[in-house]
Design a protein around this motif. Structure first.
Motif, PDB file in Angstrom:
ATOM      1  N   ASN A   1      -2.850 -11.091 -25.046  1.00 12.15           N
ATOM      2  CA  ASN A   1      -3.754 -10.067 -25.625  1.00 12.15           C
ATOM      3  C   ASN A   1      -5.099 -10.344 -25.778  1.00 12.15           C
ATOM      4  N   GLN A   2      -5.582 -11.556 -25.362  1.00 11.36           N
ATOM      5  CA  GLN A   2      -6.907 -11.989 -25.270  1.00 11.36           C
ATOM      6  C   GLN A   2      -7.428 -11.373 -23.802  1.00 11.36           C
ATOM      7  N   VAL A   3      -6.822 -10.927 -23.125  1.00 11.61           N
ATOM      8  CA  VAL A   3      -7.143 -10.298 -21.874  1.00 11.61           C
ATOM      9  C   VAL A   3      -7.224  -8.800 -21.963  1.00 11.61           C
ATOM     10  N   ASP A   4      -8.475  -8.273 -21.637  1.00 11.05           N
ATOM     11  CA  ASP A   4      -8.613  -6.697 -21.732  1.00 11.05           C
ATOM     12  C   ASP A   4      -8.239  -6.114 -20.439  1.00 11.05           C
ATOM     13  N   LYS A   5      -7.103  -6.158 -19.786  1.00  9.23           N
ATOM     14  CA  LYS A   5      -6.329  -5.832 -18.674  1.00  9.23           C
ATOM     15  C   LYS A   5      -4.978  -5.267 -18.936  1.00  9.23           C
ATOM     16  N   VAL A   6      -4.459  -4.262 -18.126  1.00  9.76           N
ATOM     17  CA  VAL A   6      -3.267  -3.804 -18.542  1.00  9.76           C
ATOM     18  C   VAL A   6      -2.325  -4.658 -18.072  1.00  9.76           C
ATOM     19  N   LYS A   7      -2.600  -5.682 -17.117  1.00  7.63           N
ATOM     20  CA  LYS A   7      -1.418  -6.371 -16.581  1.00  7.63           C
ATOM     21  C   LYS A   7      -2.270  -7.675 -16.147  1.00  7.63           C
ATOM     22  N   PRO A   8      -2.548  -8.565 -16.916  1.00  6.88           N
ATOM     23  CA  PRO A   8      -3.176  -9.725 -16.680  1.00  6.88           C
ATOM     24  C   PRO A   8      -2.571 -10.850 -15.671  1.00  6.88           C
ATOM     25  N   LYS A   9      -3.022 -11.604 -15.052  1.00 11.41           N
ATOM     26  CA  LYS A   9      -2.669 -12.539 -14.030  1.00 11.41           C
ATOM     27  C   LYS A   9      -2.411 -13.841 -14.814  1.00 11.41           C
ATOM     28  N   ILE A  10      -1.367 -14.510 -15.366  1.00 12.46           N
ATOM     29  CA  ILE A  10      -1.197 -15.784 -15.833  1.00 12.46           C
ATOM     30  C   ILE A  10      -0.496 -16.571 -14.973  1.00 12.46           C
TER      31      ILE A  10
ATOM     32  N   SER B   1       4.070 -28.649  -4.233  1.00 16.18           N
ATOM     33  CA  SER B   1       4.282 -27.775  -3.326  1.00 16.18           C
ATOM     34  C   SER B   1       3.277 -26.711  -3.485  1.00 16.18           C
ATOM     35  N   PRO B   2       1.807 -27.023  -2.956  1.00 19.27           N
ATOM     36  CA  PRO B   2       1.085 -26.152  -3.299  1.00 19.27           C
ATOM     37  C   PRO B   2       1.100 -24.699  -2.394  1.00 19.27           C
ATOM     38  N   PRO B   3       0.728 -23.769  -3.229  1.00 20.50           N
ATOM     39  CA  PRO B   3       0.874 -22.398  -2.547  1.00 20.50           C
ATOM     40  C   PRO B   3      -0.265 -22.127  -1.425  1.00 20.50           C
ATOM     41  N   THR B   4      -1.251 -22.772  -1.568  1.00 19.46           N
ATOM     42  CA  THR B   4      -2.381 -22.689  -0.599  1.00 19.46           C
ATOM     43  C   THR B   4      -3.260 -23.962  -0.758  1.00 19.46           C
ATOM     44  N   ARG B   5      -4.239 -23.775   0.264  1.00 13.83           N
ATOM     45  CA  ARG B   5      -5.153 -25.122   0.423  1.00 13.83           C
ATOM     46  C   ARG B   5      -6.316 -24.720  -0.453  1.00 13.83           C
ATOM     47  N   ASP B   6      -6.293 -23.634  -0.477  1.00 16.11           N
ATOM     48  CA  ASP B   6      -7.784 -23.168  -1.350  1.00 16.11           C
ATOM     49  C   ASP B   6      -7.249 -23.006  -2.857  1.00 16.11           C
ATOM     50  N   LEU B   7      -6.895 -24.157  -3.486  1.00 16.07           N
ATOM     51  CA  LEU B   7      -6.699 -24.167  -4.864  1.00 16.07           C
ATOM     52  C   LEU B   7      -7.703 -23.323  -5.700  1.00 16.07           C
ATOM     53  N   GLU B   8      -9.066 -23.671  -5.513  1.00 17.49           N
ATOM     54  CA  GLU B   8      -9.981 -22.942  -6.272  1.00 17.49           C
ATOM     55  C   GLU B   8     -10.145 -21.419  -6.037  1.00 17.49           C
ATOM     56  N   ARG B   9      -9.953 -21.032  -4.846  1.00 15.65           N
ATOM     57  CA  ARG B   9      -9.618 -19.396  -4.961  1.00 15.65           C
ATOM     58  C   ARG B   9      -8.574 -19.010  -5.768  1.00 15.65           C
ATOM     59  N   PHE B  10      -7.359 -19.660  -5.610  1.00 17.54           N
ATOM     60  CA  PHE B  10      -6.271 -19.432  -6.238  1.00 17.54           C
ATOM     61  C   PHE B  10      -6.324 -19.255  -7.738  1.00 17.54           C
ATOM     62  N   ILE B  11      -6.846 -20.551  -8.261  1.00 16.97           N
ATOM     63  CA  ILE B  11      -7.336 -20.442  -9.758  1.00 16.97           C
ATOM     64  C   ILE B  11      -8.253 -19.328 -10.221  1.00 16.97           C
ATOM     65  N   LEU B  12      -9.326 -19.216  -9.612  1.00 18.26           N
ATOM     66  CA  LEU B  12     -10.242 -18.055  -9.880  1.00 18.26           C
ATOM     67  C   LEU B  12      -9.960 -16.833  -9.873  1.00 18.26           C
ATOM     68  N   LEU B  13      -8.737 -16.493  -9.256  1.00 11.55           N
ATOM     69  CA  LEU B  13      -8.000 -15.152  -9.258  1.00 11.55           C
ATOM     70  C   LEU B  13      -7.394 -14.722 -10.497  1.00 11.55           C
ATOM     71  N   GLN B  14      -6.980 -15.901 -11.423  1.00 11.32           N
ATOM     72  CA  GLN B  14      -6.114 -15.801 -12.474  1.00 11.32           C
ATOM     73  C   GLN B  14      -6.986 -15.075 -13.571  1.00 11.32           C
ATOM     74  N   ASP B  15      -6.401 -14.808 -14.716  1.00 13.99           N
ATOM     75  CA  ASP B  15      -7.039 -14.293 -15.743  1.00 13.99           C
ATOM     76  C   ASP B  15      -6.716 -15.383 -17.083  1.00 13.99           C
ATOM     77  N   ILE B  16      -5.502 -15.963 -16.898  1.00 12.05           N
ATOM     78  CA  ILE B  16      -5.107 -16.893 -17.698  1.00 12.05           C
ATOM     79  C   ILE B  16      -4.465 -17.983 -16.997  1.00 12.05           C
ATOM     80  N   ILE B  17      -4.805 -19.357 -17.467  1.00  7.59           N
ATOM     81  CA  ILE B  17      -4.259 -20.518 -17.177  1.00  7.59           C
ATOM     82  C   ILE B  17      -3.439 -21.032 -18.264  1.00  7.59           C
ATOM     83  N   TYR B  18      -2.218 -21.468 -18.030  1.00  8.13           N
ATOM     84  CA  TYR B  18      -1.213 -21.766 -19.205  1.00  8.13           C
ATOM     85  C   TYR B  18      -0.673 -23.208 -18.816  1.00  8.13           C
TER      86      TYR B  18
END
Length: 235
Positions: free
Chosen positions: A27-36, A71-88
Motif C-alpha cells: 500500500n505504500q506504492v501509489d500504483k494500481v499494480k506495483p512491481k515487487i 540463477s540470475p534472470p539477466t546480466r543487467d541486474l541494475e536495470r532489473f532492480i531499478l524497474l521495481q517498485d518494492i524490493i522485499y
C-alpha cells in the motif's frame, strides 16, 4: 523519497494467515499494480521460500518477481532492480547475504534504487541488512554483531520477543559497546523509515512492540508506540 520498511518477523513467511504487514508494504506504492521483487539470497534461494512468496503475492494486486544470484534472470541486474517498485528481502544468513551482494555489486545497486525511490523492505536478515549493524546468528551458535550496509543509522535486532535469547543478548551487546545503540523489533512489527527518520511503527499482532535500546549508565529500553494494522486500514 527514500523508504525502508524493516520487519522483526512476520509477513508471508511467518504469518501465512495474517497478511497485514505485507499489505502495508504494498500500500505504500501509489500504483494500481506495483512491481515487487523478492530477494531470497539469505536462505540460499530456498525453493519453498520462493514458492511461499509467489503463493501469497500472486493473489494480490501486484506484479511479483524474484531475483536469484544463483540463477540470475539477466546480466543487467541494475536495470532489473531499478524497474521495481518494492524490493522485499527474505530472512536467513545475513553474513552470506552481504558477501554475495557485495560480490555481485548488489549493495551499490540497492543503494541507487533506494535513492531513486524504490522501497526497500525485508524480514529478519532482510531487515537488519539496511542498518549500520545487526544482531545475527549467522556464525553458528550464539548471537553476534555484524556490520551491515549502513543505509540506516544504528543497530537492529529482530525477533526480540520471538527467540528467548534475543533480548538479553542484544542488551548485553549494547551494554558492552559491542554494538551501537539501536532498535529492537518483536515478531509482527515493522519500522517504516522515510529518508533517515522513523516515520511509523506498525504491527500485525496487537501486543507486538518496538523498542529503542541504548546505554546510559545502564541499559535503557524505551517502547515505541505501534499502530496495530488489524484495527485500522493498512495505509
Amino acid at each position: 523519497m527514500r523508504q525502508i520498511i524493516a520487519m522483526g518477523g512476520g509477513g508471508f513467511s511467518m504469518e501465512p494467515d495474517n497478511p497485514l504487514l505485507d499489505l502495508y508494504i504494498l500500500n505504500q506504492v501509489d500504483k494500481v499494480k506495483p512491481k515487487i521483487c523478492f530477494i531470497p539470497t539469505a536462505s540460499g534461494d530456498a525453493d519453498n521460500y520462493i514458492k511461499r512468496f509467489y503463493d501469497f503475492f500472486n493473489e494480490q494486486n501486484c506484479h511479483p518477481s524474484h531475483l536469484s544470484l544463483f540463477s540470475p534472470p539477466t546480466r543487467d541486474l541494475e536495470r532489473f532492480i531499478l524497474l521495481q517498485d518494492i524490493i522485499y528481502v527474505g530472512g536467513g544468513n545475513t553474513k552470506n547475504l552481504l558477501a554475495l551482494w557485495k560480490e555481485w555489486d548488489l549493495d551499490r545497486i540497492l543503494k541507487k534504487a533506494w535513492n531513486e525511490g524504490v522501497i526497500l523492505a525485508g524480514i529478519s536478515a532482510g531487515a537488519i541488512c539496511w542498518f549500520d549493524e545487526g544482531v545475527t546468528d549467522s556464525f553458528g551458535d550464539g548471537l553476534e554483531p555484524i556490520k551491515c550496509l549502513g543505509f540506516l543509522n544504528g543497530s537492529c535486532c529482530p525477533h526480540y520477543d520471538g527467540e528467548a535469547d534475543r533480548r538479553p543478548a542484544y542488551q548485553k551487546l549494547v551494554e558492552t559497546s559491542s554494538i551501537q545503540a539501536g532498535i529492537a523489533l518483536d515478531d509482527g512489527v515493522a519500522v517504516h523509515y522515510k529518508e533517515l527518520e522513523l516515520y511509523k511503527v506498525v504491527s500485525s499482532r496487537p501486543d507486538a512492540k518496538a523498542y529503542r535500546v541504548l546505554f546510559e549508565e545502564q541499559v535503557v529500553e524505551i517502547e515505541i508506540p505501534a499502530q496495530f494494522l488489524g484495527s485500522l486500514k493498512a495505509d
